[in-house]
Motif scaffolding. Structure first.
Motif, mmCIF file in Angstrom:
data_model
loop_
_atom_site.group_PDB
_atom_site.id
_atom_site.type_symbol
_atom_site.label_atom_id
_atom_site.label_comp_id
_atom_site.label_asym_id
_atom_site.label_seq_id
_atom_site.Cartn_x
_atom_site.Cartn_y
_atom_site.Cartn_z
ATOM 1 N N PHE A 21 10.871 3.368 -6.218
ATOM 2 C CA PHE A 21 10.573 2.764 -4.922
ATOM 3 C C PHE A 21 9.107 2.873 -4.504
ATOM 4 N N MET A 22 8.276 3.486 -5.326
ATOM 5 C CA MET A 22 6.860 3.614 -4.976
ATOM 6 C C MET A 22 6.178 2.260 -4.793
ATOM 7 N N PRO A 23 6.501 1.213 -5.587
ATOM 8 C CA PRO A 23 5.870 -0.088 -5.325
ATOM 9 C C PRO A 23 6.155 -0.615 -3.915
ATOM 10 N N ILE A 24 7.362 -0.370 -3.403
ATOM 11 C CA ILE A 24 7.689 -0.795 -2.037
ATOM 12 C C ILE A 24 6.856 0.004 -1.036
ATOM 13 N N VAL A 25 6.749 1.297 -1.261
ATOM 14 C CA VAL A 25 5.968 2.161 -0.370
ATOM 15 C C VAL A 25 4.512 1.700 -0.338
ATOM 16 N N ILE A 26 3.944 1.429 -1.506
ATOM 17 C CA ILE A 26 2.550 0.983 -1.588
ATOM 18 C C ILE A 26 2.371 -0.363 -0.890
ATOM 19 N N LYS A 27 3.326 -1.266 -1.090
ATOM 20 C CA LYS A 27 3.218 -2.599 -0.472
ATOM 21 C C LYS A 27 3.244 -2.491 1.053
ATOM 22 N N GLN A 47 -0.911 7.253 2.004
ATOM 23 C CA GLN A 47 0.120 7.344 0.978
ATOM 24 C C GLN A 47 0.891 8.664 1.097
ATOM 25 N N GLN A 48 0.198 9.721 1.430
ATOM 26 C CA GLN A 48 0.863 11.012 1.589
ATOM 27 C C GLN A 48 1.865 10.950 2.751
ATOM 28 N N THR A 49 1.474 10.333 3.842
ATOM 29 C CA THR A 49 2.378 10.175 4.986
ATOM 30 C C THR A 49 3.595 9.352 4.586
#
Length: 194
Positions: A21-27, A47-49
Motif C-alpha cells: 500500500f505504499m504507492p497509495i500512501v505516496i500518491k 511520509q513519516q506522518t
C-alpha cells in the motif's frame, strides 16, 4: 487478515502491507503536497506522518466488518494529511478578529447590513422544481438508490446490498451510476447547460 476488492483475502504482516500500500500512501501525500506552490511540507517528514497512519490502519483494521482494507485506510491517510499540513493553515488568520455586528468606520456601519437576507420561499420553489425533475427521470428501482444518496444514515449501501443479495461494492457501483445519471439530468434539465 486483509480484505481486498479485486483479490481474495490473505493474512499479511505489516511489512507486506507497507510494501503493498505504499504507492497509495505516496500518491495521497504528493497530491496533498502539490497544493502548496511554495513552502511545501518536507517529504521525509510528511511520509513519516503518513506511515504512522498506515500503521494505525493496520493495527486497528477489523476484517470481520467485511470492509476492504483500503476503505479503512483512506480516512486514516486523510487524517495524516491534516496532521502534516495543519500548521500551514493554523496561523493563517491570527490577529484579525472581525465580527459581523461590530461597528466599522466613521459611520459605524455593521457588516451584517451589507449582506442580503435570503428569501426562504425561493429555496422551496427551487427545491420542488429540482425534485420534480429528478423523480420524473428515475425508475422505481432507482428510487431506493436515491434514498441512499439523500440519507446515508437511514438508507445504507449495506442494507441495499443485503436486500438484493449482492455485494456492497456492486451496490455502491449502482449508487455511483445513479449519481452520474443525475448529474447529467440536473446539468441539462435544471441548470440548462448544453
Amino acid at each position: 487478515m486483509i480484505i481486498f476488492a479485486n483479490e481474495p483475502a490473505k493474512e499479511m504482516t505489516y511489512e507486506e502491507v507497507r510494501k503493498q500500500f505504499m504507492p497509495i500512501v505516496i500518491k495521497v501525500m504528493r497530491t496533498a503536497n502539490n497544493r502548496f506552490l511554495y513552502n511545501r511540507v518536507e517529504e521525509d517528514d510528511f511520509q513519516q506522518t503518513m506511515e504512522i497512519e498506515l500503521w494505525r490502519a493496520y493495527e486497528h483494521y477489523d476484517p470481520t466488518t467485511g470492509n476492504c482494507f483500503t476503505t479503512y485506510l483512506y480516512p486514516k491517510l486523510q487524517k495524516g494529511v491534516r496532521n502534516a499540513t495543519y500548521f500551514k493553515f493554523a496561523l493563517k488568520n491570527q490577529g484579525t478578529v472581525v465580527s459581523m455586528n461590530k461597528p466599522m468606520g466613521e459611520d459605524d456601519l455593521n457588516l451584517e447590513y451589507l449582506f442580503s437576507s435570503e428569501d426562504p420561499s425561493m429555496y422551496n420553489i427551487y427545491w420542488s422544481e429540482l425534485t420534480a425533475i429528478i423523480y420524473s427521470n428515475i425508475s422505481e428501482s432507482e428510487a431506493e438508490l436515491l434514498n441512499i444518496l439523500l440519507d446515508r444514515q437511514t438508507y445504507t449501501v449495506q442494507n441495499y446490498a443485503d436486500k438484493y443479495n449482492i455485494t456492497r461494492q456492486a451496490a455502491n457501483q449502482r449508487v455511483v451510476k445513479l449519481k452520474k445519471k443525475l448529474q447529467v439530468i440536473v446539468a441539462t434539465q435544471y441548470l440548462e447547460i448544453a
